[in-house]
Design a protein around this motif. Structure first.
Motif: not given
Length: 147
Positions: A18-27, A62-63, A130-132
């Motif tokens: 899980l990464h910030p791109g996933h969090v963005h999508y779910l938000e 985790v999700v 440095d964000e992936l």
């Protein structure tokens, strides 16, 4: 007369590392309605990219820990539409880079008598050098630094 029925949204994906791109999508998916259900792909359904590193149960857990997610569940191994039929959503939210064909999904939903729309979330740019925002990039960095 107002409709007090909550607007239900389904998001789906592999969600490996899980990464910030996933969090963005779910938000963004959560903002499309009142309740967000997330269908986490089982390894047997991931045939468009490398197999996940983490087990399906771990990825689901985790999700499910994310505040914007009302419930996360594992996808069906043979028919990806089974949980969609059970939840009967108002919206299916696709990630900006997911390989799914929205029109084909809409056709199958109609064939099955599921009345919902298919919307695509926006992408997210890195805010720091440095964000992936990709599981592949995270794995590449791990291999580079620790391989």
């Amino acid at each position: 007369m107002t409709n007090d029925t909550p607007r239900t949204v389904i998001a789906q994906g592999t969600f490996d590392l899980l990464h910030p791109g996933h969090v963005h999508y779910l938000e963004e998916a959560a903002a499309m309605g009142d309740e967000l259900y997330v269908i986490v792909a089982r390894q047997s359904n991931v045939d468009h990219k490398e197999a996940p590193i983490c087990s399906a149960a771990q990825r689901r857990d985790v999700v499910n820990a994310l505040e914007v997610v009302d419930d996360a569940l594992l996808g069906h191994e043979e028919d990806i539409f089974v949980p969609i039929e059970r939840i009967d959503p108002d919206v299916i939210a696709l990630g900006h880079d997911q390989h799914h064909d929205g029109a084909a999904i809409e056709d199958e939903l109609e064939r099955r008598g599921i009345d919902c729309t298919v919307e695509r979330a926006s992408g997210r740019e890195s805010t720091r050098e440095d964000e992936l925002l990709s599981t592949r990039l995270i794995i590449d960095r791990i291999l580079d630094r620790r391989g």
